[in-house]
Write an enzyme that holds these catalytic residues in place. Structure first.
Site, short mmCIF file in Angstrom:
data_model
loop_
_atom_site.label_atom_id
_atom_site.label_comp_id
_atom_site.label_asym_id
_atom_site.label_seq_id
_atom_site.Cartn_x
_atom_site.Cartn_y
_atom_site.Cartn_z
N ALA A 10 0.85 -1.19 0.00
CA ALA A 10 0.00 0.00 0.00
C ALA A 10 0.89 1.24 0.00
O ALA A 10 2.01 1.21 0.51
CB ALA A 10 -0.91 0.02 1.23
N PHE A 11 0.37 2.34 -0.54
CA PHE A 11 1.21 3.54 -0.64
C PHE A 11 1.59 4.07 0.75
O PHE A 11 2.59 4.79 0.88
CB PHE A 11 0.50 4.62 -1.47
CG PHE A 11 -0.21 5.67 -0.67
CD1 PHE A 11 -1.49 5.44 -0.18
CD2 PHE A 11 0.39 6.88 -0.38
CE1 PHE A 11 -2.15 6.41 0.57
CE2 PHE A 11 -0.26 7.85 0.36
CZ PHE A 11 -1.53 7.61 0.85
N LYS A 12 0.82 3.71 1.76
CA LYS A 12 1.12 4.20 3.11
C LYS A 12 2.50 3.77 3.59
O LYS A 12 3.08 4.40 4.47
CB LYS A 12 0.04 3.77 4.09
CG LYS A 12 -1.28 4.48 3.83
CD LYS A 12 -2.38 4.06 4.78
CE LYS A 12 -3.63 4.90 4.60
NZ LYS A 12 -4.29 4.65 3.30
N ASP A 13 3.04 2.69 3.01
CA ASP A 13 4.40 2.26 3.35
C ASP A 13 5.41 3.38 3.11
O ASP A 13 6.40 3.47 3.84
CB ASP A 13 4.81 1.06 2.49
CG ASP A 13 4.08 -0.22 2.88
OD1 ASP A 13 3.73 -0.37 4.06
OD2 ASP A 13 3.88 -1.07 1.99
N LEU A 16 5.17 5.40 6.24
CA LEU A 16 5.24 4.69 7.53
C LEU A 16 6.53 3.89 7.71
O LEU A 16 6.82 3.42 8.80
CB LEU A 16 4.01 3.79 7.70
CG LEU A 16 2.79 4.59 8.18
CD1 LEU A 16 1.49 3.84 7.93
CD2 LEU A 16 2.92 4.97 9.65
#
Ligand SMILES: *Cc1c(COP(=O)(O)O)cnc(C)c1O
Length: 394
Positions: A10-13, A16
């Protein structure tokens, strides 16, 4: 712009993976080396990406709460098999709002805060209004621009458009900051699913959260209050904090309308559009048939809205479309774009998708199949504080 090649697809990686290190470095300077106990309420993607980012990071502990029946089977599996000695996952009996409300209650419980302080610990959060999550996201827009220059698709200084599938307005706000730092962006195209509160706001200047909430096939964008929009409005209303506070207070009651100058400033920079689930599946089908490109449900919303934009405006400025998740995180919905019988098991669905699309299942998804389940905790929403007490042993 595929942003999902990190450990959780996911792009949140992108943010994060860096945030834990920004946080622990800051803690050393500002909080006497206290341990940060990070609580997360998640509807799926944030929890897993946060767990991967914080696992075994010294000076941090993390507890993730998710709604028992509110995440996809693949997302549940991703979280329950999480490795790392400092992390823990708990399913709660309730929906995402119950989880979020429970976490907010714990954050503001003075007794619990005092207990933690006695053990040299403090609460912190990893949600998307954390500036440490926005900051890394600014970078990839510059990187993408330079890729286009290197590929001779544009010349240095040429304008581009940016298309972002949007939920909490973090990713698209980062692109706005990139523009303020000099990136030549002509138009920001803000794509929503049926929860189209931002589409209406960009078109009318009225933000109205009093509306039906839809559970869609792009769940990471199922949101009615996009927290980071406040930051955009701060800049576009002339940094008038009094005005801004008035609007945000009015939102508690359900709605606000910005003044004409601010509404014009929003419209000059942003285009808003939306796609429902049926259109989203059509876009996945057409994009695959036409371009041989397989996209996930969130990315498909962006592609669909960009097509609307092209039709409406004829603006042929080269565009960067942010792709925010691997299609293999949502194999059940993506398979709807192929006329086929769907197996019941998510891993069998992923294999069928790989066969039909001639693409590869990302390694982190394949690895899930054989990873042992480490977490089977469940609790009532009312018992979340006790769960935190036991887990951090205060
Ligand atoms: C979180 C998320 C979004 C929305 O991003 P925001 O920064 O909240 O607007 C879009 N797509 C996917 C797959 C996500 O996980």
């Amino acid at each position: 712009l595929e942003l999902w090649h990190g450990p959780t697809c996911a792009f949140k990686d992108m943010a994060l993976q860096i945030l834990p290190h920004l946080l622990t470095r800051s803690l050393k300077k500002t909080a006497d080396g206290k341990t940060a106990v990070i609580l997360v309420a998640t509807s799926g993607d944030t929890g897993k990406a946060a767990l991967e980012g914080f696992k075994d990071v010294a000076g941090t502990e993390m507890i993730v709460f998710y709604p028992e029946n509110g995440v996809s089977p693949m997302q549940k599996r991703q979280m329950n098999t999480q490795e790392g000695e400092n992390v823990c996952v708990c399913a709660i009996h309730g929906n995402f709002d119950d989880a979020q409300t429970g976490v907010k209650k714990i954050f503001t419980d003075p007794a619990l805060k005092a207990e933690l302080a006695q053990h040299n610990k403090m609460f912190s959060s990893a949600n998307s209004i954390n500036w440490g999550r926005l900051l890394p996201q600014i970078v990839y827009y510059f990187s993408a621009y330079l890729d286009l220059v290197n590929a001779k698709k544009i010349k240095m200084g040429d304008a581009i458009n940016v298309v972002v599938p949007t939920g909490n307005f973090g990713n698209i706000l980062a692109s706005y900051y990139a523009k303020r730092m000099g990136l030549p962006v002509h138009k920001f195209i803000c794509a929503s699913n049926s929860n189209n509160v931002l589409t209406d706001f960009i078109r009318t200047g009225t933000y109205d959260k009093k509306r039906a909430f839809y559970t869609t096939i792009s769940p990471s964008m199922d949101i009615l209050v996009s927290s980071n929009l406040e930051r955009l409005l701060y800049h576009l209303c002339g940094e008038d904090t009094e005005k801004l506070t008035g609007w945000m207070n009015a939102l508690q009651g359900g709605a606000y309308t910005v003044d004409a100058a601010t509404a014009d400033a929003v419209r000059a920079l942003f285009y808003g559009g939306c796609c429902d689930d049926k259109e989203t599946v059509e876009v996945i089908r057409n994009t695959f048939e036409k371009d041989g490109y397989l996209c996930d449900t969130h990315t498909a919303v962006a592609v669909g809205v960009y097509e609307q934009y092209l039709k409406e405006t004829g603006d042929n400025t080269p565009a960067v479309i942010a792709s925010t998740a691997s299609p293999y995180k949502f194999p059940d919905s993506v398979l709807d774009a192929f006329d086929c019988e769907k197996p019941a098991d998510p891993f069998a669905e992923a294999e069928l998708l790989a066969k039909l699309s001639n693409t590869k299942i990302p390694a982190p998804i394949t690895a899930l199949r054989t990873k042992p389940v480490r977490f089977e905790n469940t609790c009532a929403a009312a018992d979340m504080a006790d769960f935190v007490r036991e887990t951090v042993r205060v």
